[in-house]
Write a protein that holds these residues in place. Structure first.
Motif, PDB file in Angstrom:
ATOM      1  N   ASN A   1       2.545   1.135 -77.382  1.00  0.00           N
ATOM      2  CA  ASN A   1       1.117   1.096 -77.047  1.00  0.00           C
ATOM      3  C   ASN A   1       0.961   1.443 -75.577  1.00  0.00           C
ATOM      4  O   ASN A   1       1.942   1.712 -74.872  1.00  0.00           O
ATOM      5  CB  ASN A   1       0.475  -0.247 -77.427  1.00  0.00           C
ATOM      6  CG  ASN A   1       1.019  -1.418 -76.635  1.00  0.00           C
ATOM      7  OD1 ASN A   1       1.398  -1.280 -75.467  1.00  0.00           O
ATOM      8  ND2 ASN A   1       1.067  -2.585 -77.254  1.00  0.00           N
ATOM      9  N   GLU A   2      -0.273   1.425 -75.088  1.00  0.00           N
ATOM     10  CA  GLU A   2      -0.529   1.877 -73.719  1.00  0.00           C
ATOM     11  C   GLU A   2       0.024   0.899 -72.690  1.00  0.00           C
ATOM     12  O   GLU A   2       0.427   1.311 -71.598  1.00  0.00           O
ATOM     13  CB  GLU A   2      -2.027   2.062 -73.496  1.00  0.00           C
ATOM     14  CG  GLU A   2      -2.643   3.207 -74.288  1.00  0.00           C
ATOM     15  CD  GLU A   2      -3.068   2.829 -75.696  1.00  0.00           C
ATOM     16  OE1 GLU A   2      -2.775   1.680 -76.130  1.00  0.00           O
ATOM     17  OE2 GLU A   2      -3.689   3.672 -76.382  1.00  0.00           O
ATOM     18  N   LYS A   3       0.005  -0.384 -73.026  1.00  0.00           N
ATOM     19  CA  LYS A   3       0.555  -1.382 -72.098  1.00  0.00           C
ATOM     20  C   LYS A   3       2.047  -1.139 -71.910  1.00  0.00           C
ATOM     21  O   LYS A   3       2.559  -1.141 -70.792  1.00  0.00           O
ATOM     22  CB  LYS A   3       0.300  -2.790 -72.670  1.00  0.00           C
ATOM     23  CG  LYS A   3       0.806  -3.940 -71.839  1.00  0.00           C
ATOM     24  CD  LYS A   3       0.426  -5.259 -72.523  1.00  0.00           C
ATOM     25  CE  LYS A   3       0.852  -6.503 -71.758  1.00  0.00           C
ATOM     26  NZ  LYS A   3       2.289  -6.648 -71.570  1.00  0.00           N
ATOM     27  N   VAL A   4       2.714  -0.886 -73.020  1.00  0.00           N
ATOM     28  CA  VAL A   4       4.149  -0.584 -72.974  1.00  0.00           C
ATOM     29  C   VAL A   4       4.384   0.667 -72.118  1.00  0.00           C
ATOM     30  O   VAL A   4       5.251   0.686 -71.230  1.00  0.00           O
ATOM     31  CB  VAL A   4       4.696  -0.354 -74.405  1.00  0.00           C
ATOM     32  CG1 VAL A   4       6.109   0.212 -74.376  1.00  0.00           C
ATOM     33  CG2 VAL A   4       4.647  -1.647 -75.211  1.00  0.00           C
ATOM     34  N   ALA A   5       3.599   1.704 -72.374  1.00  0.00           N
ATOM     35  CA  ALA A   5       3.769   2.963 -71.643  1.00  0.00           C
ATOM     36  C   ALA A   5       3.530   2.752 -70.151  1.00  0.00           C
ATOM     37  O   ALA A   5       4.307   3.222 -69.306  1.00  0.00           O
ATOM     38  CB  ALA A   5       2.805   4.016 -72.188  1.00  0.00           C
ATOM     39  N   PHE A   6       2.451   2.022 -69.834  1.00  0.00           N
ATOM     40  CA  PHE A   6       2.114   1.797 -68.421  1.00  0.00           C
ATOM     41  C   PHE A   6       3.232   1.052 -67.713  1.00  0.00           C
ATOM     42  O   PHE A   6       3.650   1.420 -66.612  1.00  0.00           O
ATOM     43  CB  PHE A   6       0.795   1.013 -68.314  1.00  0.00           C
ATOM     44  CG  PHE A   6       0.279   0.893 -66.908  1.00  0.00           C
ATOM     45  CD1 PHE A   6       0.831  -0.022 -66.023  1.00  0.00           C
ATOM     46  CD2 PHE A   6      -0.743   1.724 -66.450  1.00  0.00           C
ATOM     47  CE1 PHE A   6       0.377  -0.119 -64.710  1.00  0.00           C
ATOM     48  CE2 PHE A   6      -1.207   1.635 -65.148  1.00  0.00           C
ATOM     49  CZ  PHE A   6      -0.648   0.701 -64.276  1.00  0.00           C
TER      50      PHE A   6
ATOM     51  N   CYS B   1       7.621  14.965 -61.651  1.00  0.00           N
ATOM     52  CA  CYS B   1       7.612  13.686 -62.356  1.00  0.00           C
ATOM     53  C   CYS B   1       8.872  13.569 -63.213  1.00  0.00           C
ATOM     54  O   CYS B   1       9.233  14.498 -63.926  1.00  0.00           O
ATOM     55  CB  CYS B   1       6.369  13.597 -63.237  1.00  0.00           C
ATOM     56  SG  CYS B   1       6.398  12.216 -64.384  1.00  0.00           S
ATOM     57  N   GLU B   2       9.544  12.434 -63.134  1.00  0.00           N
ATOM     58  CA  GLU B   2      10.794  12.281 -63.874  1.00  0.00           C
ATOM     59  C   GLU B   2      10.735  11.273 -65.017  1.00  0.00           C
ATOM     60  O   GLU B   2      11.637  11.228 -65.846  1.00  0.00           O
ATOM     61  CB  GLU B   2      11.934  11.899 -62.910  1.00  0.00           C
ATOM     62  CG  GLU B   2      12.319  13.054 -62.001  1.00  0.00           C
ATOM     63  CD  GLU B   2      13.552  12.735 -61.185  1.00  0.00           C
ATOM     64  OE1 GLU B   2      14.654  13.137 -61.586  1.00  0.00           O
ATOM     65  OE2 GLU B   2      13.386  12.055 -60.148  1.00  0.00           O
ATOM     66  N   VAL B   3       9.691  10.462 -65.033  1.00  0.00           N
ATOM     67  CA  VAL B   3       9.529   9.532 -66.147  1.00  0.00           C
ATOM     68  C   VAL B   3       8.057   9.568 -66.593  1.00  0.00           C
ATOM     69  O   VAL B   3       7.160   9.264 -65.812  1.00  0.00           O
ATOM     70  CB  VAL B   3       9.925   8.085 -65.759  1.00  0.00           C
ATOM     71  CG1 VAL B   3       9.561   7.117 -66.881  1.00  0.00           C
ATOM     72  CG2 VAL B   3      11.413   8.003 -65.458  1.00  0.00           C
ATOM     73  N   ALA B   4       7.837   9.979 -67.850  1.00  0.00           N
ATOM     74  CA  ALA B   4       6.479  10.089 -68.363  1.00  0.00           C
ATOM     75  C   ALA B   4       6.368   9.297 -69.655  1.00  0.00           C
ATOM     76  O   ALA B   4       7.217   9.427 -70.540  1.00  0.00           O
ATOM     77  CB  ALA B   4       6.116  11.549 -68.621  1.00  0.00           C
ATOM     78  N   ALA B   5       5.328   8.466 -69.756  1.00  0.00           N
ATOM     79  CA  ALA B   5       5.151   7.646 -70.957  1.00  0.00           C
ATOM     80  C   ALA B   5       3.681   7.633 -71.345  1.00  0.00           C
ATOM     81  O   ALA B   5       2.807   7.760 -70.491  1.00  0.00           O
ATOM     82  CB  ALA B   5       5.641   6.223 -70.709  1.00  0.00           C
TER      83      ALA B   5
ATOM     84  N   ALA C   1       1.809   7.537 -66.466  1.00  0.00           N
ATOM     85  CA  ALA C   1       1.402   6.911 -67.724  1.00  0.00           C
ATOM     86  C   ALA C   1       0.119   7.608 -68.152  1.00  0.00           C
ATOM     87  O   ALA C   1      -0.766   7.826 -67.332  1.00  0.00           O
ATOM     88  CB  ALA C   1       1.165   5.425 -67.540  1.00  0.00           C
ATOM     89  N   VAL C   2       0.053   7.971 -69.443  1.00  0.00           N
ATOM     90  CA  VAL C   2      -1.074   8.765 -69.932  1.00  0.00           C
ATOM     91  C   VAL C   2      -1.727   8.048 -71.109  1.00  0.00           C
ATOM     92  O   VAL C   2      -1.027   7.590 -72.023  1.00  0.00           O
ATOM     93  CB  VAL C   2      -0.586  10.161 -70.396  1.00  0.00           C
ATOM     94  CG1 VAL C   2      -1.757  11.004 -70.871  1.00  0.00           C
ATOM     95  CG2 VAL C   2       0.170  10.870 -69.277  1.00  0.00           C
TER      96      VAL C   2
END
Lengths: 618, 185
Positions: free
Chosen positions: A58-63, A22-26, A78-79
């Motif tokens: 927030n989670e929406k941003v992360a997703f 995984c190269e991008v985690a938010a 996204a976590v």
């Protein structure tokens, strides 16, 4: 190279995410998911990967950040916790229809119980709603393995894939195999294709049938190719009971059957509850006369069955429709469906002993020295008739101080204040309202509510409890702090006062939370300003969270029994673990096991009975 | 071997199961356990489960635990039901009178449960300047002192040396030894 380590379930999931390339985690933190993202950063540092690891506001941003990275071809994740997915539901439903490019893993951590949440909703249901595949791990080891398969499935079917660990997997500790990272080279390359990346209704007419087709293709794979997650543990003799179980319930069942030495119960483990491998499950049911389904928290497996007549589950009350399936409860259910005697529950003697000794469960409380306690005290003393909407965070525990009247979800303190103002305004009445929200929660979802309140000229005081971190979940960073997770990386701090002013607030002042006298003056001024100018006024209460263990003045205190009249004012209004009431002497005293010598309570006692003691520096 | 560890959020309970896990892993045994994080951690009752051996579920079922480690005597009473017939409880005690409660006495004798008390707060106040955060290793020492829990005092010392932050290693080992000496057998 491979070696073993004892990891928290969340650390194991994180390790899997990094090993899978995984190269991008938010993420946005939320119990029970919070440890995953920091662990991704740690493993990425250890293994030297180039993974970008970021908290979203927030989670929406992360997703959405993670989704776009997948559009560009990267493996991403996204976590969030289960209620975080409510916040991210909009992009989640949209993106589920897309033909994504890089593998996209959504980790939605559930909290049956619940232990630290406002609902015990089942994210597998959300996967079913979005028609995407879901993996439901039974152990930390399995959760890590599932990460690889989830990425593989996601890329082959170009679909968002969910890993749904429950709290007992997130926060279990288990020996886990570590491998070296798999090198995956997926250069970022976003190919412009509006039909693929723009969710126009015309695209949905193509994508929705395609999503249905993907689901059926994945169901077929779950029937045949995933026997490591979906398998039968057959009974040695003719089975008198068939158990269908997923998640940690499966692990609990296996330990119970082993302890019983049962040889006439077979178990079907389901690790991919959606889309359900229906043929496999129906075959199992057809071979058993008596079948029970154990899953948390909703009947997701159960509801996908075409025929439930043989099933003992939630639909007919054999399994409770709410709460965590604890080992004692699962044992009880198994006994009932087998017609066995149910083991004796709580012992009468122990209950009696607890009663005699005055022992009750300790509810969670704000930590000793917590600045929120002082803030709540100041607000209540200044505007005792106010309504106090509050928010999600440690400070929800201000309910113990009578300072939390309504809480709904992240950011709702501000919008509830607006709605309450509107209700009283409709009657032409003035009603003091003081909303409280944490710094991280303010950036999460407070901003839109505040802009709306300014626009509509809502009269209330907003208190931002700024303890300089996301405390409840263990101390994560956020835009108001500016720290980042990967070693050597720094972010930029977003100025809280500036953000408030940017929403159009004219009156914003900051106070040291421990300073009760100044804080009281500012709350009063804020309320007067709000009334006079028909707008929300903001007070920022600032003091670092005790978890940060920053140096501060050490002020040992004692209660003077001569001055203490036993009024319990300090207990009811200040509610500190370090300040206890002795029922025998009818006096308050300092419990030095918990007192952190912050000295705030000196200003709390109306009779001057709490005094600083001399000398002693720590 | 199944352990249940109980106490109050903020007492550093999680470190205790880390030590037990380190020992088990160095012996090549399998471990699984369950912890409490989040809101429940804030000053309220907390419980950790820890199992060494061939188990799948991270949770200990009532009447299955070999050992109950209690950082607080009230939490101990609330969780004694986890102990199996013949199990042992190691209880950090601030007011030893509780053990004389007749209902408690009866339950203990009916279930063959042995209670080992250690006056952890008094010991830490006297010997370590009231730094109560060392309770988590003191109680492990007490468990060894009581001769239960299936780990040796040497193993606990060695594990603590590896796991504790460098500048606190000496203090941690001292607390382990204080617990060892202070436990009732």
């Amino acid at each position: 190279m491979s070696n073993k380590a004892i990891l928290l379930g969340n650390e194991a999931i994180a390790r899997g995410i990094v090993e899978a390339g995984c190269e991008v985690a938010a993420a946005y933190p939320g119990t029970p998911s919070s440890e995953i993202l920091p662990s991704i950063a740690k493993w990425a540092d250890d293994l030297g990967t180039r993974t970008i690891v970021e908290w979203g506001a927030n989670e929406k941003v992360a997703f959405e950040m993670a989704a776009a990275a997948s559009f560009a071809g990267k493996r991403s994740c996204a976590v969030m916790k289960q209620v975080g997915l409510n916040v991210a539901a909009d992009p989640f439903m949209s993106v589920s229809h897309f033909d994504i490019k890089g593998g996209f893993l959504l980790v939605a951590a559930d909290d049956p119980g619940p232990h630290s949440s406002q609902t015990e909703q089942d994210s597998r249901f959300f996967a079913m709603f979005a028609k995407i595949p879901c993996f439901d791990p039974a152990t930390a080891v399995e959760a890590k393995e599932m990460v690889f398969d989830a990425y593989d499935l996601s890329e082959r079917h170009k679909i968002v894939t969910m890993l749904r660990p429950g709290v007992r997997v997130d926060h279990c500790r288990q020996d886990v195999e570590l491998k070296d990272v798999i090198e995956i080279s997926r250069p970022a390359s976003f190919e412009k294709d509006p039909r693929r990346w723009v969710c126009l209704p015309a695209s949905v007419r193509v994508n929705h049938p395609q999503l249905n087709a993907k689901r059926e293709a994945i169901r077929e794979e779950f029937e045949t190719r995933f026997s490591r997650y979906n398998y039968e543990v057959p009974a040695k003799k003719k089975a008198r009971l068939g158990v269908i179980a997923g998640g940690v319930s499966f692990s609990i069942v296996m330990d119970i059957l082993k302890a019983w030495g049962a040889d006439d119960i077979s178990v079907l483990k389901i690790g991919t509850p959606h889309p359900l491998p229906l043929k496999m499950v129906e075959d199992f049911i057809s071979r058993h006369d008596n079948v029970v389904v154990l899953e948390e928290t909703y009947p997701v497996i159960e509801m996908q069955l075409n025929d439930r007549t043989k099933i003992k589950g939630r639909w007919n009350g054999w399994v409770p429709g709410a709460g965590e399936l604890l080992p004692e409860l699962i044992e009880e259910i198994l006994c009932r469906v087998l017609g066995k005697e149910v083991p004796e529950g709580a012992s009468a003697e122990l209950k009696k002993a607890a009663e005699d000794l005055n022992i009750t469960p300790r509810p969670p409380m704000l930590c000793p020295g917590c600045p929120h306690r002082a803030s709540f005290f100041s607000i209540r003393q200044t505007l005792p008739k106010a309504i106090y909407p509050s928010d999600i965070g440690c400070y929800t525990l201000g309910v113990n101080q009578g300072m939390v009247d309504a809480v709904v979800d992240m950011g709702a303190s501000i919008t509830l204040a607006s709605g309450l103002f509107m209700a009283y305004k409709a009657d032409g009445k003035e009603q003091p309202i003081v909303a409280t929200i944490g710094d991280s929660t303010f950036f999460h979802m407070g901003l839109p509510g505040l802009a709306s309140a300014v626009y509509n000229k809502h009269i209330f005081v907003l208190v931002i409890l700024d303890n300089s971190l996301t405390a409840m979940t263990g101390g994560q960073s956020h835009p108001g702090i500016g720290d980042k997770l990967r070693k050597g990386e720094t972010g930029r701090r977003v100025d809280l006062e500036g953000a408030v002013k940017g929403c159009g607030v004219n009156w914003v002042k900051t106070t040291e939370a421990y300073d009760i006298s100044t804080s009281r003056t500012l709350v009063k001024e804020a309320w007067e300003h709000a009334k006079a100018h028909e707008e929300p006024a903001v007070v920022i209460f600032r003091h670092p969270c005790m978890l940060l263990r920053q140096k501060q003045a050490v002020i040992p205190v004692t209660v003077d029994p001569e001055k203490c009249i036993g009024c319990k004012f300090c207990i009811n209004f200040f509610n500190c673990p370090g300040l206890v009431f002795d029922e025998k002497s009818k006096k308050a005293y300092i419990d030095e096991r918990f007192c952190v010598k912050c000295g705030v309570c000196i200003n709390v006692c109306p009779h001057g009975a709490i005094l600083a003691t001399e000398g002693e520096e720590a | 071997m199944q352990y249940v560890i109980v106490g109050i959020g903020g007492q550093g309970i999680l470190f205790t199961s880390r030590v037990l896990g380190h020992i088990a892993l160095s012996r090549g045994e399998r471990v699984v356990g369950s912890e409490v994080h989040g809101m429940a951690q804030r000053g309220g009752s907390v419980i950790s489960h820890f199992k060494v051996g061939d188990y799948s579920s991270p949770m200990v079922k009532a009447k299955d635990a070999d050992v109950l480690l209690a950082f607080d005597q009230n939490e101990a009473v609330r969780n004694l039901h986890f102990l199996k017939q013949g199990g042992h409880a190691i209880i950090n005690t601030h007011d030893p009178a509780f053990i004389e409660n007749p209902s408690l006495r009866k339950w203990m004798s009916d279930h063959g449960v042995t209670v080992h008390t250690v006056m952890g707060y008094d010991i830490l106040k006297r010997e370590m300047g009231g730094r109560f955060l060392f309770l988590n290793v003191l109680i492990l020492g007490a468990m060894c002192g009581a001769g239960v829990g299936n780990v040796t005092i040497e193993e606990v010392r060695e594990a603590v040396k590896v796991l504790a932050p460098a500048k606190f290693v000496e203090d941690n080992v001292k607390a382990v030894d204080l617990g060892y000496a202070g436990a009732s057998r």
